[in-house]
Each structure stands twice: as structure tokens, then as C-alpha cells.
Motif scaffolding. Structure first.
Motif, PDB file in Angstrom:
ATOM      1  N   ARG A  77       0.819  -1.216   0.000  1.00 49.81           N
ATOM      2  CA  ARG A  77       0.000   0.000   0.000  1.00 49.81           C
ATOM      3  C   ARG A  77       0.849   1.260   0.000  1.00 49.81           C
ATOM      4  NH1 ARG A  77      -3.296  -1.312   4.984  1.00 49.81           N
ATOM      5  NH2 ARG A  77      -2.382   0.682   5.471  1.00 49.81           N
ATOM      6  N   PHE A  78       2.050   1.202   0.552  1.00 50.71           N
ATOM      7  CA  PHE A  78       2.879   2.402   0.661  1.00 50.71           C
ATOM      8  C   PHE A  78       3.517   2.814  -0.653  1.00 50.71           C
ATOM      9  CE2 PHE A  78       2.599   0.814   5.010  1.00 50.71           C
ATOM     10  CZ  PHE A  78       2.081   1.945   5.617  1.00 50.71           C
ATOM     11  N   VAL A  79       3.409   1.978  -1.690  1.00 52.66           N
ATOM     12  CA  VAL A  79       3.914   2.317  -3.013  1.00 52.66           C
ATOM     13  C   VAL A  79       2.986   3.334  -3.680  1.00 52.66           C
ATOM     14  CG1 VAL A  79       4.415   1.358  -5.299  1.00 52.66           C
ATOM     15  CG2 VAL A  79       5.052   0.091  -3.241  1.00 52.66           C
ATOM     16  N   ILE A  80       1.738   3.332  -3.289  1.00 49.96           N
ATOM     17  CA  ILE A  80       0.724   4.202  -3.867  1.00 49.96           C
ATOM     18  C   ILE A  80       0.636   5.482  -3.036  1.00 49.96           C
ATOM     19  CG2 ILE A  80      -1.707   4.313  -4.579  1.00 49.96           C
ATOM     20  CD1 ILE A  80       0.039   2.065  -5.919  1.00 49.96           C
ATOM     21  N   GLU A  81       0.512   6.631  -3.714  1.00 52.75           N
ATOM     22  CA  GLU A  81       0.468   7.917  -3.008  1.00 52.75           C
ATOM     23  C   GLU A  81      -0.580   7.919  -1.905  1.00 52.75           C
ATOM     24  OE1 GLU A  81       0.007  11.093  -5.814  1.00 52.75           O
ATOM     25  OE2 GLU A  81       1.771  10.454  -6.933  1.00 52.75           O
ATOM     26  N   ASN A  82      -1.792   7.525  -2.233  1.00 55.47           N
ATOM     27  CA  ASN A  82      -2.847   7.409  -1.233  1.00 55.47           C
ATOM     28  C   ASN A  82      -2.745   6.001  -0.678  1.00 55.47           C
ATOM     29  OD1 ASN A  82      -5.155   7.164   0.266  1.00 55.47           O
ATOM     30  ND2 ASN A  82      -6.559   7.307  -1.452  1.00 55.47           N
ATOM     31  N   ASN A  83      -2.043   5.835   0.439  1.00 56.72           N
ATOM     32  CA  ASN A  83      -1.770   4.484   0.919  1.00 56.72           C
ATOM     33  C   ASN A  83      -2.962   3.836   1.627  1.00 56.72           C
ATOM     34  OD1 ASN A  83      -1.724   5.703   3.420  1.00 56.72           O
ATOM     35  ND2 ASN A  83       0.468   5.487   3.707  1.00 56.72           N
ATOM     36  N   ASN A  84      -4.130   4.386   1.441  1.00 55.18           N
ATOM     37  CA  ASN A  84      -5.337   3.793   2.004  1.00 55.18           C
ATOM     38  C   ASN A  84      -6.136   3.112   0.891  1.00 55.18           C
ATOM     39  OD1 ASN A  84      -7.142   3.143   3.990  1.00 55.18           O
ATOM     40  ND2 ASN A  84      -8.287   5.047   3.811  1.00 55.18           N
ATOM     41  N   VAL A  85      -5.439   2.304   0.063  1.00 58.62           N
ATOM     42  CA  VAL A  85      -6.085   1.605  -1.045  1.00 58.62           C
ATOM     43  C   VAL A  85      -6.032   0.095  -0.800  1.00 58.62           C
ATOM     44  CG1 VAL A  85      -5.670   3.377  -2.791  1.00 58.62           C
ATOM     45  CG2 VAL A  85      -3.954   1.640  -2.397  1.00 58.62           C
ATOM     46  N   PRO A  86      -7.018  -0.625  -1.307  1.00 54.63           N
ATOM     47  CA  PRO A  86      -7.077  -2.070  -1.053  1.00 54.63           C
ATOM     48  C   PRO A  86      -6.241  -2.883  -2.042  1.00 54.63           C
ATOM     49  CG  PRO A  86      -9.045  -1.379  -2.203  1.00 54.63           C
ATOM     50  CD  PRO A  86      -8.233  -0.130  -1.958  1.00 54.63           C
ATOM     51  N   ILE A  87      -4.900  -2.811  -1.925  1.00 60.57           N
ATOM     52  CA  ILE A  87      -4.045  -3.661  -2.755  1.00 60.57           C
ATOM     53  C   ILE A  87      -3.202  -4.547  -1.847  1.00 60.57           C
ATOM     54  CG2 ILE A  87      -3.958  -2.056  -4.700  1.00 60.57           C
ATOM     55  CD1 ILE A  87      -1.098  -1.356  -3.822  1.00 60.57           C
ATOM     56  N   ASP A  88      -2.879  -5.728  -2.367  1.00 58.42           N
ATOM     57  CA  ASP A  88      -2.099  -6.688  -1.602  1.00 58.42           C
ATOM     58  C   ASP A  88      -0.703  -6.877  -2.166  1.00 58.42           C
ATOM     59  OD1 ASP A  88      -1.842  -8.671   0.477  1.00 58.42           O
ATOM     60  OD2 ASP A  88      -1.866 -10.157  -1.116  1.00 58.42           O
ATOM     61  N   SER A  89      -0.493  -6.534  -3.458  1.00 56.78           N
ATOM     62  CA  SER A  89       0.821  -6.673  -4.085  1.00 56.78           C
ATOM     63  C   SER A  89       1.078  -5.496  -5.009  1.00 56.78           C
ATOM     64  CB  SER A  89       0.903  -7.961  -4.909  1.00 56.78           C
ATOM     65  OG  SER A  89       0.784  -9.088  -4.086  1.00 56.78           O
ATOM     66  N   ALA A  90       2.346  -5.083  -5.090  1.00 53.51           N
ATOM     67  CA  ALA A  90       2.720  -3.982  -5.975  1.00 53.51           C
ATOM     68  C   ALA A  90       4.089  -4.256  -6.584  1.00 53.51           C
ATOM     69  CB  ALA A  90       2.761  -2.655  -5.221  1.00 53.51           C
ATOM     70  N   VAL A  91       4.242  -3.901  -7.861  1.00 54.89           N
ATOM     71  CA  VAL A  91       5.528  -4.021  -8.542  1.00 54.89           C
ATOM     72  C   VAL A  91       6.415  -2.885  -8.031  1.00 54.89           C
ATOM     73  CG1 VAL A  91       6.696  -3.914 -10.772  1.00 54.89           C
ATOM     74  CG2 VAL A  91       4.467  -5.044 -10.587  1.00 54.89           C
ATOM     75  N   ILE A  92       7.641  -3.242  -7.602  1.00 57.34           N
ATOM     76  CA  ILE A  92       8.550  -2.216  -7.078  1.00 57.34           C
ATOM     77  C   ILE A  92       9.838  -2.117  -7.882  1.00 57.34           C
ATOM     78  CG2 ILE A  92       7.624  -2.240  -4.740  1.00 57.34           C
ATOM     79  CD1 ILE A  92      10.022  -4.038  -3.971  1.00 57.34           C
ATOM     80  N   GLY A  93      10.012  -2.982  -8.890  1.00 52.93           N
ATOM     81  CA  GLY A  93      11.199  -2.899  -9.725  1.00 52.93           C
ATOM     82  C   GLY A  93      11.134  -3.851 -10.903  1.00 52.93           C
ATOM     83  N   ILE A  94      11.807  -3.464 -11.986  1.00 52.90           N
ATOM     84  CA  ILE A  94      11.974  -4.345 -13.138  1.00 52.90           C
ATOM     85  C   ILE A  94      13.405  -4.862 -13.062  1.00 52.90           C
ATOM     86  CG2 ILE A  94      12.008  -4.508 -15.655  1.00 52.90           C
ATOM     87  CD1 ILE A  94       9.942  -2.213 -15.689  1.00 52.90           C
ATOM     88  N   VAL A  95      13.563  -6.179 -13.050  1.00 55.59           N
ATOM     89  CA  VAL A  95      14.859  -6.819 -12.842  1.00 55.59           C
ATOM     90  C   VAL A  95      15.668  -6.815 -14.137  1.00 55.59           C
ATOM     91  CG1 VAL A  95      15.999  -8.979 -12.203  1.00 55.59           C
ATOM     92  CG2 VAL A  95      13.905  -8.269 -11.013  1.00 55.59           C
ATOM     93  N   ASP A  96      16.900  -6.341 -14.059  1.00 56.76           N
ATOM     94  CA  ASP A  96      17.815  -6.381 -15.200  1.00 56.76           C
ATOM     95  C   ASP A  96      18.563  -7.707 -15.255  1.00 56.76           C
ATOM     96  OD1 ASP A  96      17.306  -3.748 -16.185  1.00 56.76           O
ATOM     97  OD2 ASP A  96      18.456  -2.975 -14.502  1.00 56.76           O
ATOM     98  N   SER A  97      19.025  -8.190 -14.110  1.00 55.68           N
ATOM     99  CA  SER A  97      19.724  -9.471 -14.077  1.00 55.68           C
ATOM    100  C   SER A  97      19.697 -10.031 -12.662  1.00 55.68           C
ATOM    101  CB  SER A  97      21.172  -9.329 -14.553  1.00 55.68           C
ATOM    102  OG  SER A  97      21.908  -8.531 -13.661  1.00 55.68           O
ATOM    103  N   ILE A  98      19.935 -11.332 -12.572  1.00 54.89           N
ATOM    104  CA  ILE A  98      20.014 -12.018 -11.279  1.00 54.89           C
ATOM    105  C   ILE A  98      21.310 -12.813 -11.286  1.00 54.89           C
ATOM    106  CG2 ILE A  98      18.998 -13.784  -9.794  1.00 54.89           C
ATOM    107  CD1 ILE A  98      16.270 -13.006 -10.916  1.00 54.89           C
ATOM    108  N   ASP A  99      22.112 -12.648 -10.253  1.00 52.00           N
ATOM    109  CA  ASP A  99      23.373 -13.364 -10.133  1.00 52.00           C
ATOM    110  C   ASP A  99      23.352 -14.090  -8.796  1.00 52.00           C
ATOM    111  OD1 ASP A  99      25.942 -14.285 -10.493  1.00 52.00           O
ATOM    112  OD2 ASP A  99      26.891 -12.388  -9.941  1.00 52.00           O
TER     113      ASP A  99
END
Length: 90
Positions: free
Chosen positions: A64-86
Motif C-alpha cells: 500500500r505504501f507504493v501508492i500515493e494514497n496508501n489507504n487503497v485495497p491492494i495486496d501486491s505492488a511491482v517495485i522494480g523491473i529486474v535487469d539481471s540475477i546473479d
């Protein structure tokens, strides 16, 4: 946080007012080697991920804290696009 691959888009023409303007993605959660785990999840996306992108998501109340109005009913949010994994092999 978890990683996964975007496998689809979710369209909802009618939704809770706080969700208007948010994009939703269907994400298959994965291990670092790319093998799928758990069931796919729906996550809100504000960073512009697309189908085939590997992404990091956060879930639970932290999402919820990813969204400006953190009083929204979401359970998951994308926080990054992965370039690589090592990952060190053992």
C-alpha cells in the motif's frame, strides 16, 4: 519481496475508487533460477512493466505504501523491473 515474470494484464472497467488509474498485472512468482512457485498473483504497477518482464514485487501492507494514497485495497505492488540475477552456485 518476491520475484516473478509478468504473464498478463488485468483490465477492470469498474473498480474501487482508490484503484482508478492503476495498472494491474498478472505475475507468475519464481525462484531465482526461473522455475515457477505458488500461484500467479495480481499486482498494481506504477513503473511500467510489461508482459515478459521479470519484476520484484512486495506484498501485504507494505504494498500500500507504493501508492500515493496508501489507504487503497491492494495486496501486491511491482517495485522494480529486474535487469539481471546473479546467484552464487554451491
Amino acid at each position: 519481496m518476491k520475484i516473478g515474470t509478468v504473464i498478463g494484464n488485468i483490465w477492470a472497467t469498474r473498480k474501487e475508487e482508490g484503484l482508478i488509474g492503476l495498472k494491474f498485472l498478472f505475475i507468475q512468482l519464481e525462484l531465482p533460477d526461473g522455475s515457477p512457485i505458488e500461484s500467479p498473483v495480481i499486482a498494481a504497477d506504477r513503473i511500467g512493466a510489461g508482459i515478459g518482464d521479470k519484476v520484484m514485487i512486495t506484498s501485504g501492507s507494505a504494498a500500500r505504501f507504493v501508492i500515493e494514497n496508501n489507504n487503497v485495497p491492494i495486496d501486491s505492488a511491482v517495485i522494480g523491473i529486474v535487469d539481471s540475477i546473479d546467484v552464487e552456485s554451491r
